[in-house]
Design a protein around this motif. Structure first.
Motif, PDB file in Angstrom:
ATOM      1  N   ARG A 114      52.791  59.218  38.953  1.00 10.23           N
ATOM      2  CA  ARG A 114      53.069  60.618  38.595  1.00 10.23           C
ATOM      3  C   ARG A 114      54.558  60.869  38.389  1.00 10.23           C
ATOM      4  NH1 ARG A 114      48.743  64.305  41.318  1.00 10.23           N
ATOM      5  NH2 ARG A 114      47.177  62.755  41.810  1.00 10.23           N
ATOM      6  N   TYR A 115      55.386  60.087  39.065  1.00 13.88           N
ATOM      7  CA  TYR A 115      56.829  60.327  39.061  1.00 13.88           C
ATOM      8  C   TYR A 115      57.624  59.316  38.234  1.00 13.88           C
ATOM      9  CZ  TYR A 115      55.082  62.961  42.984  1.00 13.88           C
ATOM     10  OH  TYR A 115      54.347  63.805  43.771  1.00 13.88           O
ATOM     11  N   ALA A 116      57.071  58.128  38.024  1.00 11.62           N
ATOM     12  CA  ALA A 116      57.796  57.083  37.295  1.00 11.62           C
ATOM     13  C   ALA A 116      56.915  56.547  36.171  1.00 11.62           C
ATOM     14  CB  ALA A 116      58.184  55.952  38.243  1.00 11.62           C
ATOM     15  N   SER A 117      57.366  56.709  34.941  1.00  8.53           N
ATOM     16  CA  SER A 117      56.547  56.284  33.801  1.00  8.53           C
ATOM     17  C   SER A 117      56.460  54.764  33.679  1.00  8.53           C
ATOM     18  CB  SER A 117      57.096  56.881  32.512  1.00  8.53           C
ATOM     19  OG  SER A 117      58.413  56.412  32.299  1.00  8.53           O
ATOM     20  N   TRP A 118      57.386  54.039  34.248  1.00 10.20           N
ATOM     21  CA  TRP A 118      57.380  52.577  34.171  1.00 10.20           C
ATOM     22  C   TRP A 118      56.497  51.954  35.245  1.00 10.20           C
ATOM     23  CZ3 TRP A 118      58.806  50.736  38.829  1.00 10.20           C
ATOM     24  CH2 TRP A 118      59.574  51.581  39.632  1.00 10.20           C
ATOM     25  N   SER A 119      56.076  52.728  36.216  1.00  8.57           N
ATOM     26  CA  SER A 119      55.339  52.227  37.363  1.00  8.57           C
ATOM     27  C   SER A 119      54.063  51.451  37.007  1.00  8.57           C
ATOM     28  CB  SER A 119      55.031  53.388  38.287  1.00  8.57           C
ATOM     29  OG  SER A 119      53.925  53.155  39.084  1.00  8.57           O
ATOM     30  N   PRO A 120      53.211  51.935  36.091  1.00 10.76           N
ATOM     31  CA  PRO A 120      51.984  51.181  35.799  1.00 10.76           C
ATOM     32  C   PRO A 120      52.243  49.789  35.241  1.00 10.76           C
ATOM     33  CG  PRO A 120      51.758  53.427  35.047  1.00 10.76           C
ATOM     34  CD  PRO A 120      53.181  53.248  35.456  1.00 10.76           C
ATOM     35  N   PHE A 121      53.303  49.638  34.454  1.00 10.11           N
ATOM     36  CA  PHE A 121      53.598  48.327  33.882  1.00 10.11           C
ATOM     37  C   PHE A 121      54.117  47.368  34.950  1.00 10.11           C
ATOM     38  CE2 PHE A 121      54.094  51.380  30.415  1.00 10.11           C
ATOM     39  CZ  PHE A 121      53.071  50.925  29.598  1.00 10.11           C
ATOM     40  N   ALA A 122      54.954  47.883  35.844  1.00 11.95           N
ATOM     41  CA  ALA A 122      55.439  47.063  36.954  1.00 11.95           C
ATOM     42  C   ALA A 122      54.279  46.696  37.884  1.00 11.95           C
ATOM     43  CB  ALA A 122      56.528  47.799  37.719  1.00 11.95           C
ATOM     44  N   ALA A 123      53.399  47.651  38.141  1.00 10.72           N
ATOM     45  CA  ALA A 123      52.244  47.390  39.004  1.00 10.72           C
ATOM     46  C   ALA A 123      51.305  46.373  38.349  1.00 10.72           C
ATOM     47  CB  ALA A 123      51.494  48.679  39.293  1.00 10.72           C
ATOM     48  N   ALA A 124      51.111  46.470  37.040  1.00 11.87           N
ATOM     49  CA  ALA A 124      50.243  45.515  36.341  1.00 11.87           C
ATOM     50  C   ALA A 124      50.788  44.103  36.475  1.00 11.87           C
ATOM     51  CB  ALA A 124      50.114  45.902  34.868  1.00 11.87           C
ATOM     52  N   ALA A 125      52.081  43.943  36.285  1.00 10.63           N
ATOM     53  CA  ALA A 125      52.695  42.616  36.417  1.00 10.63           C
ATOM     54  C   ALA A 125      52.588  42.111  37.856  1.00 10.63           C
ATOM     55  CB  ALA A 125      54.153  42.669  35.979  1.00 10.63           C
ATOM     56  N   LEU A 126      52.830  42.993  38.814  1.00 11.98           N
ATOM     57  CA  LEU A 126      52.765  42.595  40.218  1.00 11.98           C
ATOM     58  C   LEU A 126      51.339  42.248  40.641  1.00 11.98           C
ATOM     59  CD1 LEU A 126      54.397  42.180  42.773  1.00 11.98           C
ATOM     60  CD2 LEU A 126      54.082  44.596  43.299  1.00 11.98           C
ATOM     61  N   VAL A 127      50.366  43.027  40.192  1.00 14.17           N
ATOM     62  CA  VAL A 127      48.966  42.739  40.507  1.00 14.17           C
ATOM     63  C   VAL A 127      48.563  41.389  39.923  1.00 14.17           C
ATOM     64  CG1 VAL A 127      46.596  43.426  39.921  1.00 14.17           C
ATOM     65  CG2 VAL A 127      48.174  45.095  40.862  1.00 14.17           C
ATOM     66  N   PHE A 128      48.945  41.146  38.687  1.00 14.60           N
ATOM     67  CA  PHE A 128      48.627  39.860  38.058  1.00 14.60           C
ATOM     68  C   PHE A 128      49.235  38.710  38.847  1.00 14.60           C
ATOM     69  CE2 PHE A 128      50.003  36.405  35.268  1.00 14.60           C
ATOM     70  CZ  PHE A 128      48.757  35.937  34.871  1.00 14.60           C
ATOM     71  N   LEU A 129      50.513  38.820  39.166  1.00 13.34           N
ATOM     72  CA  LEU A 129      51.189  37.739  39.895  1.00 13.34           C
ATOM     73  C   LEU A 129      50.581  37.528  41.281  1.00 13.34           C
ATOM     74  CD1 LEU A 129      54.911  38.398  38.932  1.00 13.34           C
ATOM     75  CD2 LEU A 129      53.433  36.522  38.165  1.00 13.34           C
ATOM     76  N   LEU A 130      50.300  38.612  41.984  1.00 14.45           N
ATOM     77  CA  LEU A 130      49.725  38.490  43.328  1.00 14.45           C
ATOM     78  C   LEU A 130      48.338  37.845  43.296  1.00 14.45           C
ATOM     79  CD1 LEU A 130      50.702  41.894  44.971  1.00 14.45           C
ATOM     80  CD2 LEU A 130      51.431  39.630  45.705  1.00 14.45           C
ATOM     81  N   PHE A 131      47.455  38.362  42.444  1.00 16.98           N
ATOM     82  CA  PHE A 131      46.082  37.860  42.433  1.00 16.98           C
ATOM     83  C   PHE A 131      46.011  36.440  41.887  1.00 16.98           C
ATOM     84  CE2 PHE A 131      41.792  37.206  40.940  1.00 16.98           C
ATOM     85  CZ  PHE A 131      41.049  37.670  42.011  1.00 16.98           C
ATOM     86  N   ALA A 132      46.598  36.221  40.716  1.00 21.80           N
ATOM     87  CA  ALA A 132      46.527  34.886  40.108  1.00 21.80           C
ATOM     88  C   ALA A 132      47.257  33.858  40.969  1.00 21.80           C
ATOM     89  CB  ALA A 132      47.112  34.913  38.699  1.00 21.80           C
ATOM     90  N   GLY A 133      48.414  34.227  41.487  1.00 25.61           N
ATOM     91  CA  GLY A 133      49.164  33.289  42.315  1.00 25.61           C
ATOM     92  C   GLY A 133      48.429  32.930  43.591  1.00 25.61           C
ATOM     93  N   THR A 134      47.888  33.919  44.280  1.00 24.14           N
ATOM     94  CA  THR A 134      47.153  33.664  45.515  1.00 24.14           C
ATOM     95  C   THR A 134      45.891  32.855  45.242  1.00 24.14           C
ATOM     96  OG1 THR A 134      47.977  35.739  46.432  1.00 24.14           O
ATOM     97  CG2 THR A 134      46.107  34.733  47.548  1.00 24.14           C
ATOM     98  N   GLY A 135      45.155  33.201  44.188  1.00 22.91           N
ATOM     99  CA  GLY A 135      43.939  32.460  43.855  1.00 22.91           C
ATOM    100  C   GLY A 135      44.223  31.018  43.496  1.00 22.91           C
ATOM    101  N   LEU A 136      45.238  30.785  42.674  1.00 20.73           N
ATOM    102  CA  LEU A 136      45.593  29.409  42.310  1.00 20.73           C
ATOM    103  C   LEU A 136      46.072  28.632  43.533  1.00 20.73           C
ATOM    104  CD1 LEU A 136      47.380  30.087  38.912  1.00 20.73           C
ATOM    105  CD2 LEU A 136      45.210  28.889  39.248  1.00 20.73           C
ATOM    106  N   LEU A 137      46.821  29.296  44.406  1.00 19.82           N
ATOM    107  CA  LEU A 137      47.305  28.637  45.617  1.00 19.82           C
ATOM    108  C   LEU A 137      46.154  28.262  46.552  1.00 19.82           C
ATOM    109  CD1 LEU A 137      49.930  27.914  47.240  1.00 19.82           C
ATOM    110  CD2 LEU A 137      49.603  30.094  48.372  1.00 19.82           C
ATOM    111  N   LEU A 138      45.211  29.179  46.764  1.00 20.78           N
ATOM    112  CA  LEU A 138      44.071  28.889  47.635  1.00 20.78           C
ATOM    113  C   LEU A 138      43.186  27.788  47.051  1.00 20.78           C
ATOM    114  CD1 LEU A 138      43.103  32.485  48.802  1.00 20.78           C
ATOM    115  CD2 LEU A 138      44.118  30.668  50.188  1.00 20.78           C
ATOM    116  N   SER A 139      43.005  27.782  45.735  1.00 18.30           N
ATOM    117  CA  SER A 139      42.209  26.724  45.106  1.00 18.30           C
ATOM    118  C   SER A 139      42.892  25.365  45.233  1.00 18.30           C
ATOM    119  CB  SER A 139      41.981  27.027  43.632  1.00 18.30           C
ATOM    120  OG  SER A 139      41.077  28.083  43.478  1.00 18.30           O
TER     121      SER A 139
END
Length: 145
Positions: A114-139
């Motif tokens: 609501r307050y930062a227009s760049w937030s969704p793009f930063a969150a998308a990148a962070l979500v991708f890195l967190l999920f893909a990185g953790t999944g690849l690491l656990l595998s």
């Protein structure tokens, strides 16, 4: 499988623990890398969907959810371990490590967007890195065991 003679409780317990460990290792190591990458990207799309008008956001979430379910089904077929929704080789610790940070980022993004227009793009990148990185690491960790 039948055994010759009786076995002790300790031997039965050790065999059961070895079976559970083997099942989890096979299930985790069998995930293809594309599953982690595409699912991470799909979860990232959810954070960008906040920028869309209300009707389009709902449609984007519904389509993305359908794609993610399709990816999960395709990955289970590729792994050859069809556990579906009721049973999984994932322990709660692994579930929390995989989905916990992603859920926190998505919820935080819902408030910050609501307050930062760049937030969704930063969150998308962070979500991708967190999920893909953790999944690849656990595998990878499961494959090394």
């Amino acid at each position: 499988m039948e055994t010759e003679g009786s076995i002790s409780a300790a031997e039965a317990s050790a065999a059961l623990a070895a079976t559970r460990s083997s099942r989890a290792r096979v299930a985790w190591a069998g995930y293809p890398a594309w599953y982690w990458l595409l699912t991470g990207a799909g979860l990232g799309v959810l954070s960008v969907a906040l920028l869309l008008p209300k009707g389009w956001a709902l449609a984007a979430v519904a389509v993305t959810a359908g794609v993610l379910v399709g990816l999960a089904w395709a990955a289970s077929r590729a792994r050859g371990v069809c556990e579906y929704w009721t049973r999984s080789a994932m322990r709660w610790r692994e579930v929390v490590a995989l989905y916990g940070p992603v859920a926190v980022v998505l919820l935080a993004n819902a408030f910050v967007a609501r307050y930062a227009s760049w937030s969704p793009f930063a969150a998308a990148a962070l979500v991708f890195l967190l999920f893909a990185g953790t999944g690849l690491l656990l595998s990878a960790r499961a494959a090394r065991r």
